[in-house]
Design a protein around this motif. Structure first.
Motif, PDB file in Angstrom:
ATOM      1  N   ARG A 214      -2.242   4.440  -3.935  1.00  0.00           N
ATOM      2  CA  ARG A 214      -1.889   3.025  -3.870  1.00  0.00           C
ATOM      3  C   ARG A 214      -0.465   2.939  -3.361  1.00  0.00           C
ATOM      4  O   ARG A 214       0.348   3.808  -3.623  1.00  0.00           O
ATOM      5  CB  ARG A 214      -1.953   2.393  -5.250  1.00  0.00           C
ATOM      6  CG  ARG A 214      -3.336   2.321  -5.835  1.00  0.00           C
ATOM      7  CD  ARG A 214      -3.242   1.913  -7.277  1.00  0.00           C
ATOM      8  NE  ARG A 214      -2.671   0.574  -7.398  1.00  0.00           N
ATOM      9  CZ  ARG A 214      -3.405  -0.514  -7.324  1.00  0.00           C
ATOM     10  NH1 ARG A 214      -4.690  -0.440  -7.132  1.00  0.00           N
ATOM     11  NH2 ARG A 214      -2.846  -1.698  -7.441  1.00  0.00           N
TER      12      ARG A 214
ATOM     13  N   VAL B 117       4.326  -1.183  -5.088  1.00  0.00           N
ATOM     14  CA  VAL B 117       4.580  -2.612  -4.896  1.00  0.00           C
ATOM     15  C   VAL B 117       5.816  -2.998  -5.687  1.00  0.00           C
ATOM     16  O   VAL B 117       6.174  -2.336  -6.655  1.00  0.00           O
ATOM     17  CB  VAL B 117       3.395  -3.480  -5.357  1.00  0.00           C
ATOM     18  CG1 VAL B 117       2.168  -3.128  -4.570  1.00  0.00           C
ATOM     19  CG2 VAL B 117       3.156  -3.307  -6.833  1.00  0.00           C
TER      20      VAL B 117
ATOM     21  N   PRO C  16       6.761  -5.787  -8.008  1.00  0.00           N
ATOM     22  CA  PRO C  16       6.080  -6.914  -8.665  1.00  0.00           C
ATOM     23  C   PRO C  16       6.916  -8.189  -8.561  1.00  0.00           C
ATOM     24  O   PRO C  16       8.137  -8.122  -8.400  1.00  0.00           O
ATOM     25  CB  PRO C  16       5.937  -6.443 -10.112  1.00  0.00           C
ATOM     26  CG  PRO C  16       6.981  -5.400 -10.286  1.00  0.00           C
ATOM     27  CD  PRO C  16       7.184  -4.749  -8.959  1.00  0.00           C
TER      28      PRO C  16
ATOM     29  N   ARG D 178      12.209  -7.373 -11.416  1.00  0.00           N
ATOM     30  CA  ARG D 178      11.221  -6.671 -10.591  1.00  0.00           C
ATOM     31  C   ARG D 178      11.482  -5.172 -10.546  1.00  0.00           C
ATOM     32  O   ARG D 178      10.818  -4.436  -9.831  1.00  0.00           O
ATOM     33  CB  ARG D 178      11.260  -7.232  -9.161  1.00  0.00           C
ATOM     34  CG  ARG D 178      11.089  -8.734  -9.109  1.00  0.00           C
ATOM     35  CD  ARG D 178      11.273  -9.273  -7.718  1.00  0.00           C
ATOM     36  NE  ARG D 178      10.201  -8.837  -6.821  1.00  0.00           N
ATOM     37  CZ  ARG D 178      10.216  -9.035  -5.510  1.00  0.00           C
ATOM     38  NH1 ARG D 178      11.237  -9.637  -4.942  1.00  0.00           N
ATOM     39  NH2 ARG D 178       9.226  -8.636  -4.764  1.00  0.00           N
TER      40      ARG D 178
ATOM     41  N   GLU E 146       1.177   3.980 -10.450  1.00  0.00           N
ATOM     42  CA  GLU E 146       1.136   3.438  -9.102  1.00  0.00           C
ATOM     43  C   GLU E 146       0.531   4.398  -8.103  1.00  0.00           C
ATOM     44  O   GLU E 146       0.056   3.993  -7.055  1.00  0.00           O
ATOM     45  CB  GLU E 146       2.558   3.067  -8.666  1.00  0.00           C
ATOM     46  CG  GLU E 146       2.886   1.661  -9.099  1.00  0.00           C
ATOM     47  CD  GLU E 146       4.357   1.373  -8.996  1.00  0.00           C
ATOM     48  OE1 GLU E 146       5.080   2.195  -8.410  1.00  0.00           O
ATOM     49  OE2 GLU E 146       4.771   0.333  -9.514  1.00  0.00           O
TER      50      GLU E 146
ATOM     51  N   ARG F   6      -3.893 -14.030  -1.594  1.00  0.00           N
ATOM     52  CA  ARG F   6      -4.840 -13.609  -2.632  1.00  0.00           C
ATOM     53  C   ARG F   6      -5.916 -14.669  -2.832  1.00  0.00           C
ATOM     54  O   ARG F   6      -7.094 -14.352  -3.002  1.00  0.00           O
ATOM     55  CB  ARG F   6      -4.110 -13.419  -3.967  1.00  0.00           C
ATOM     56  CG  ARG F   6      -3.280 -12.181  -4.021  1.00  0.00           C
ATOM     57  CD  ARG F   6      -2.394 -12.214  -5.248  1.00  0.00           C
ATOM     58  NE  ARG F   6      -1.433 -11.135  -5.199  1.00  0.00           N
ATOM     59  CZ  ARG F   6      -1.657  -9.941  -5.723  1.00  0.00           C
ATOM     60  NH1 ARG F   6      -2.773  -9.689  -6.347  1.00  0.00           N
ATOM     61  NH2 ARG F   6      -0.746  -8.990  -5.616  1.00  0.00           N
TER      62      ARG F   6
ATOM     63  N   SER G  75       7.100  -5.848   0.860  1.00  0.00           N
ATOM     64  CA  SER G  75       6.702  -5.607  -0.532  1.00  0.00           C
ATOM     65  C   SER G  75       5.420  -6.354  -0.872  1.00  0.00           C
ATOM     66  O   SER G  75       4.576  -5.865  -1.611  1.00  0.00           O
ATOM     67  CB  SER G  75       7.824  -6.024  -1.471  1.00  0.00           C
ATOM     68  OG  SER G  75       8.061  -7.394  -1.362  1.00  0.00           O
ATOM     69  N   VAL G  76       5.252  -7.553  -0.289  1.00  0.00           N
ATOM     70  CA  VAL G  76       4.046  -8.337  -0.554  1.00  0.00           C
ATOM     71  C   VAL G  76       2.872  -7.759   0.225  1.00  0.00           C
ATOM     72  O   VAL G  76       1.749  -7.709  -0.263  1.00  0.00           O
ATOM     73  CB  VAL G  76       4.291  -9.811  -0.179  1.00  0.00           C
ATOM     74  CG1 VAL G  76       3.080 -10.637  -0.510  1.00  0.00           C
ATOM     75  CG2 VAL G  76       5.506 -10.330  -0.899  1.00  0.00           C
TER      76      VAL G  76
ATOM     77  N   GLN H 279       1.145  -5.211  -1.725  1.00  0.00           N
ATOM     78  CA  GLN H 279       0.239  -5.756  -2.748  1.00  0.00           C
ATOM     79  C   GLN H 279      -1.114  -6.103  -2.141  1.00  0.00           C
ATOM     80  O   GLN H 279      -2.174  -5.791  -2.701  1.00  0.00           O
ATOM     81  CB  GLN H 279       0.825  -7.030  -3.370  1.00  0.00           C
ATOM     82  CG  GLN H 279       2.127  -6.819  -4.109  1.00  0.00           C
ATOM     83  CD  GLN H 279       2.752  -8.133  -4.539  1.00  0.00           C
ATOM     84  OE1 GLN H 279       2.154  -9.193  -4.424  1.00  0.00           O
ATOM     85  NE2 GLN H 279       3.973  -8.062  -5.035  1.00  0.00           N
TER      86      GLN H 279
ATOM     87  N   ASN I 158      -3.125  -2.991  -1.099  1.00  0.00           N
ATOM     88  CA  ASN I 158      -3.712  -2.365  -2.289  1.00  0.00           C
ATOM     89  C   ASN I 158      -4.956  -3.118  -2.739  1.00  0.00           C
ATOM     90  O   ASN I 158      -5.986  -2.531  -3.054  1.00  0.00           O
ATOM     91  CB  ASN I 158      -2.703  -2.353  -3.438  1.00  0.00           C
ATOM     92  CG  ASN I 158      -1.711  -1.213  -3.297  1.00  0.00           C
ATOM     93  OD1 ASN I 158      -1.968  -0.264  -2.569  1.00  0.00           O
ATOM     94  ND2 ASN I 158      -0.596  -1.320  -3.979  1.00  0.00           N
ATOM     95  N   LEU I 159      -4.821  -4.443  -2.784  1.00  0.00           N
ATOM     96  CA  LEU I 159      -5.928  -5.276  -3.251  1.00  0.00           C
ATOM     97  C   LEU I 159      -7.150  -5.081  -2.356  1.00  0.00           C
ATOM     98  O   LEU I 159      -8.276  -4.900  -2.836  1.00  0.00           O
ATOM     99  CB  LEU I 159      -5.493  -6.744  -3.272  1.00  0.00           C
ATOM    100  CG  LEU I 159      -6.556  -7.755  -3.649  1.00  0.00           C
ATOM    101  CD1 LEU I 159      -7.031  -7.525  -5.067  1.00  0.00           C
ATOM    102  CD2 LEU I 159      -6.026  -9.172  -3.505  1.00  0.00           C
TER     103      LEU I 159
END
Lengths: 672, 468
Positions: A269, A272, A274, A292, A338, A512, A538-539, A542, A545-546
């Motif tokens: 992964r 990220v 957060p 964060r 992670e 998302r 950074s986003v 995420q 990964n999703l």
């Protein structure tokens, strides 16, 4: 070299008044030496553009105000200058180029006249002398046939050309400092390489300093001498490039590196960061990154860290660097979590789900009163590809190559002109009306722009539910509601978000929601149309990964449309490279990225800015821009830009050549 | 005994009021609709214009409740007969002003006619004098000396009434705000008077006070004086001006009501379906736009006139006849004025249909009519709203121009356009009669100014491109 040109001390900017005033720049200090490239690195909303604008005192009026600090250019205080004094500095001693060349040029003035305007103002040059100087400048920025371009209008130039004109205009006043605000973000990767090379060359020639503002670690690695990382209105780390890249000290900088996708992280992964950047309309009494940060301890939440000089021009704003503080040891468990392996693909993988044969999408060009068709834009001209169940095919190409059109053609959002799109054995081109409408739940799409992809007048719950209602699935109203809440949890949001409106969410959160919306109808295939290119690094991690998790859990297939090769190497199983409506090379991801055979793929790969300067390959420079799909060149579409073009390339389009069972390309070089 | 009369325009006006009320309740529950309105009522100018518009609307609505009075019973009559004249609630409130008809022109606050007449006095001598008015100042024995004192006394009474009304209103408002702000009523009152609130209540109260004072002055003075004089046939000018408010509002609002379905459906269809639908609609509005509007209106109104003249049996009263002509004028104005908004909406739809959320709905297989209603219409409503408020003032002015040309409302309908039309001759005579024009002008000016200022505020709040 070490003589300081620009010295900024404790600069503070406020936007707006009263309780809601935002402080986008809050105590920024740095200095730029003559002839040096200083990179200001940061994610969107961290205040880097505001810093640049306040150096020129060009803050949005009347809201913006510089509330403190000093900006010295060669020892001269700019903040104390009267407005009339600033006019000779702007464009004269400090010039600026912007992100969007499209909107930075006046569309009703010729290119030459716009540059001449700047010459008249800063060098008092008029008439023939000015004309000669403009042509010399256009030559200097690498515009071919400069005398002819002098009389052309901006719309006659391509994006890369416009950015060159902007640079020529900035050079007109012989500036000592050039501020480049994301100069290549709106450009394709091959054009970006050209423009960056141009800026670096001009800088060497003229000994001018450059303040480069960017979010791209790769661009910084190739260009900068000195790097400063901005976060939430402050510089959190600064240092010479080599030291910074070798050992980033601030947790935020480290996370930025870790969040970059590449092939070596395929099975893990991505790291990220957060949460999101805190809103800047508050007074901070703690470290701005503490919420964060995985290294944060109670001191970080109590006291704002100061600036710690580590060496000359190297410093960091973090309690970890404070020699007087004993930091807790790095936690081990978080990192494990992670780096957890991505779930294995679901059963039944490998069977072919989608097979596209010779897909064509042509748009008629109509002229005259009776709309006679005088030609076709061949946006997609004979594309064949296939996607097995549970796998990801990346469709890569520069803007305008037809990759989005191909995606929409496959989904039947645009009706293709010809070819076959077989989805589980059914040719979608033959389905019409109700029959097609019923199948639509099986293939879905996620868009690039998370801001325009949701109706601003509907709640998140209604948006997600829309597909279920249209497809008559999900049962009763209360069952659908439960499903919406489950979906929101599945994509990492909270169930109570369903009654909110899209504008209340950040870009990553909206993406998302878009994923949840697509999942609501149980699709087998999702076309992801650049889903992360509008997001910060950074986003982006995420979302990637999703997407990967969901693929593991649900056995989804993705058609991933992108121009970003680092994302491809992280996510894709197979890659297809598109140029001007056709696929020029296709294969497994390691085939194409490591053993590229088509000259275009090779050029594309070499143009990607590399993080590590030592292994930087020689950039294969592509001449000119992509031709128009309305009037493609005869023979191989790529031959006008190809460094290896032969006679046969001008005559005949090459056939598909199998290089290995999993790797094909279309190039005459491979047959001869 | 009265008999309610519902004219066509009355029904439509109340339908419109109903739509507005329903929309208000709908908007209350939807944040994206509520937020811009909240921004509108935060501007001082917007609130002041809103109060002005509210007073005009109130006048117009009072004037839209019509009835006929029963005639006195004759001997041997079984059924009640009703008079041919149609009254409204406004007439009832104003008392007898409407029926107090003088012989001809008289100046504001005059007690004699504006023209000399030859009278024969008790000695049989012919004299040229300014005769006393039948109603204006008739209650005074010696108006030359008593007039000032009488007007002052009545004005003072009006002032007290207005002040008393405002006192009650302010107290009620502070009680209500006390509940919302969770303060004691006294502190809420203090905060209200300091002007320390998001919504500029102080400005609103001040504007209400001005209009309350005006209303009280009219009620007190109009029963004894012709405040704004009388016209050629001796009718009270103030009464006419007040009755004209309804005509102006009806033209300004009903025309939009008639225009909107055309503009919205055709504009959205042209933009969304493209192809031949787009071609047909574009040709339609291009053609309609090329015909001079006044010519089309004149032709239609004259045709209507001829039809009504040949079918007198269709109308029970004069008012119904005049009302139908007013409605018809709205209709024809509406049919000629939808093109601008239609063009605007077509362009916006062309842009919206390519947006990702419409594409996403397509990808879900959502029916096209649902996409039109759910995704496109709500995102076009701000344009519609802006167009409606901006068009309003233009239409009020258009009525004046058309009536001046002679193709406007029925000559018996009281309207600012008709008053201005008649004033054309009055301005040319010697000595000049100025009050008719001035009255019509100032009432119309106030309404149009308030509407323009309000529409500016609405546009600022709703147009996403103007967001700061």
């Amino acid at each position: 070299m070490t003589q300081t040109l620009l010295d900024v001390r404790n600069l503070k900017v406020r936007l707006g008044r009263g309780g809601n005033a935002v402080r986008p720049v809050d105590g920024v200090s740095f200095s730029i030496a003559r002839g040096e490239t200083f990179a200001l690195l940061g994610e969107s909303g961290c205040g880097k553009s505001m810093t640049a604008l306040s150096l020129l005192r060009l803050l949005p009026q009347p809201a913006g105000e510089i509330t403190g600090g000093s900006v010295r250019l060669d020892g001269e205080e700019l903040l104390a200058q009267p407005e009339s004094g600033m006019r000779s500095i702007r464009g004269g001693r400090i010039a600026m180029i912007f992100q969007e060349p499209q909107t930075s040029l006046n569309p009703v003035m010729t290119v030459g006249a716009q540059i001449a305007e700047s010459l008249a103002l800063h060098k008092q040059m008029f008439g023939d002398a000015a004309r000669a100087e403009v042509i010399r400048l256009l030559d200097a920025v690498g515009i071919p046939d400069a005398p002819r371009r002098y009389g052309e209008y901006p719309h006659q130039l391509s994006g890369g050309m416009k950015q060159r004109v902007m640079i020529a205009m900035a050079l007109a006043g012989d500036p000592e400092l050039l501020i480049a605000d994301e100069p290549t973000t709106a450009l394709d990767v091959t054009i970006q390489a050209q423009v960056l090379e141009l800026i670096a060359g001009l800088q060497r020639e003229r000994g001018m300093a450059v303040l480069l503002i960017t979010h791209d670690l790769g661009v910084v690695a190739g260009m900068a001498d000195q790097v400063a990382v901005m976060y939430a209105g402050q510089i959190v780390e600064q240092g010479p490039r080599d030291l910074f890249y070798a050992e980033p000290r601030h947790p935020y900088s480290r996370k930025l590196f870790a969040a970059l996708p590449d092939s070596s992280k395929r099975d893990r992964r991505l790291t990220v960061i957060p949460g999101t950047v805190p809103p800047l309309n508050q007074a901070f009494h703690a470290c701005r990154f503490a919420e964060r940060c995985d290294r944060a301890w109670d001191l970080c939440r109590r006291r704002e860290p100061g600036w710690f000089e580590l060496a000359a021009r190297r410093g960091v704003r973090c309690h970890l660097a404070d020699p007087g503080v004993e930091a807790p040891p790095e936690a081990g468990s978080g990192a494990d979590e992670e780096e957890r392996h991505v779930a294995a693909p679901a059963d039944g993988a490998g069977h072919e789900l989608l097979s596209v044969t010779d897909l064509k999408v042509h748009f008629p060009i109509q002229k005259g009163f009776f709309r006679r068709t005088v030609g076709y834009v061949r946006a997609v001209d004979g594309v064949s590809l296939s996607i097995p169940r549970g796998e990801t095919l990346a469709l890569v190409g520069e803007s305008g190559c037809g990759k989005t059109t191909a995606g929409k053609g496959i989904l039947q959002l645009l009706r293709p002109t010809g070819g076959r799109v077989c989805f589980e054995g059914t040719n979608l081109l033959e389905l019409k009306g109700e029959a097609l409408r019923r199948r639509r739940s099986e293939f879905q799409i996620i868009f690039q722009d998370p801001f325009s992809s949701m109706n601003p007048r509907m709640t998140v719950g209604d948006i997600i539910e829309e597909g279920m209602v249209a497809q008559r699935i999900g049962g009763t109203a209360s069952q659908r509601r439960e499903r919406v809440e489950r979906l929101l949890e599945q994509v990492g949001m909270r169930p109570e978000h369903r009654s909110r409106y899209p504008h209340q969410f950040s870009g990553g959160q909206r993406q998302r929601i878009c994923i949840a919306r697509a999942l609501a109808v149980d699709p087998r295939l999702i076309v992801c149309d650049e889903p992360t290119s509008a997001l910060d690094v950074s986003v982006q991690a995420q979302i990637l990964n999703l997407l990967k998790d969901l693929q593991g859990q649900l056995g989804l297939s993705y058609l991933f449309i992108t121009h970003d090769l680092s994302v491809v190497s992280y996510l894709a199983d197979r890659v297809a490279v598109m140029y001007l409506g056709r696929i020029v090379e296709e294969g497994r991801v390691d085939d194409v990225l490591d053993r590229a055979r088509h000259p275009y793929t090779q050029a594309l790969l070499s143009a990607v800015p590399a993080l590590d300067k030592d292994t930087q390959r020689e950039i294969i420079r592509l001449e000119g821009d992509m031709p128009s799909p309305a009037n493609p060149p005869a023979g191989c579409h790529f031959h006008p830009r190809c460094p290896h073009a032969m006679d046969i390339c001008r005559v005949r389009y090459p056939d598909t050549e199998a290089l290995s069972p999993t790797h094909t390309a279309r190039c005459h070089l491979l047959t001869s | 005994m009265i008999k309610p009369v519902i004219l066509w325009t009355d029904a439509l006006v109340f339908l419109l009021v109903g739509i507005v009320v329903v929309f208000a309740f709908y908007a209350r529950r939807h944040e994206h609709l509520r937020a811009p309105w909240r921004e509108v009522v935060r501007g001082r100018i917007a609130v002041a214009s809103l109060v002005v518009l509210a007073f005009y609307t109130l006048t117009g609505l009072l004037d839209s409740v019509h009835y006929r009075k029963a005639l006195p019973m004759q001997d041997g009559q079984v059924e009640v007969q009703y008079g041919g004249e149609v009254f409204s609630l406004l007439d009832a409130l104003l008392g007898d002003v409407g029926s107090q008809v003088e012989k001809t022109y008289s100046a504001p606050f005059a007690y004699t006619l504006y023209t000399r007449e030859t009278v024969v006095d008790e000695n049989g001598v012919q004299k040229r004098i300014f005769p006393r008015l039948k109603y204006g100042g008739a209650h005074l024995d010696d108006p030359a000396t008593q007039r000032g004192a009488d007007i002052a006394a009545r004005s003072l009474a009006a002032l007290w009434q207005a002040l008393a009304f405002m006192l009650v209103l302010t107290l009620l408002l502070s009680l209500w705000l006390a509940g919302r702000w969770r303060l004691s009523p006294a502190r809420a009152l203090r905060r209200l008077l300091r002007g320390d609130s998001d919504v500029p209540w102080r400005t609103a109260l001040f504007t209400i006070f001005l209009f309350a004072l005006l209303a009280a002055l009219i009620v007190n003075l109009a029963s004894a004086w012709h405040v704004l004089g009388t016209d050629k046939v001796g009718k009270d000018v103030l009464y006419q001006t007040l009755k004209s408010v309804r005509t102006g509002l009806v033209i300004g609002t009903l025309t939009t009501l008639i225009m909107l379905p055309f503009a919205v459906t055709l504009g959205m269809m042209a933009g969304y379906f493209r192809g031949w639908v787009d071609d047909v609609i574009q040709y339609l509005y291009t053609t309609l736009n090329s015909i001079p509007g006044v010519l089309l209106i004149a032709a239609s109104v004259l045709m209507m006139q001829v039809y009504m003249d040949t079918h007198p049996e269709l109308f029970e009263t004069m008012a119904e006849r005049a009302d139908l002509r007013l409605l018809f004028l709205c209709l024809i104005l509406g049919i000629t004025s939808w093109t601008g908004l239609c063009r605007l909406l077509r362009g916006e739809t062309l842009k919206l249909r390519e947006l990702d959320y419409v594409q996403a709905a397509n990808a879900f297989g959502v029916a096209r009519r649902v996409i039109l209603v759910r995704h496109l219409l709500p995102n076009l409503m701000h344009l519609v709203l802006i167009a409606v408020v901006i068009d309003f003032s233009g239409l009020v002015l258009a009525e004046a121009v058309l009536s001046y040309v002679g193709v406007g409302v029925d000559p018996t309908t009281m309207s600012w356009g008709n008053m201005i039309n008649r004033a054309r001759l009055e301005m040319a005579r010697e000595p000049m009669v100025w009050w008719s024009l001035l009255a019509a002008f100032s009432f119309m000016f106030t309404l149009v100014l308030a509407a323009n200022l309000f529409s500016d505020a609405v546009r600022d709040a709703f147009d996403p491109r103007l967001r700061r």
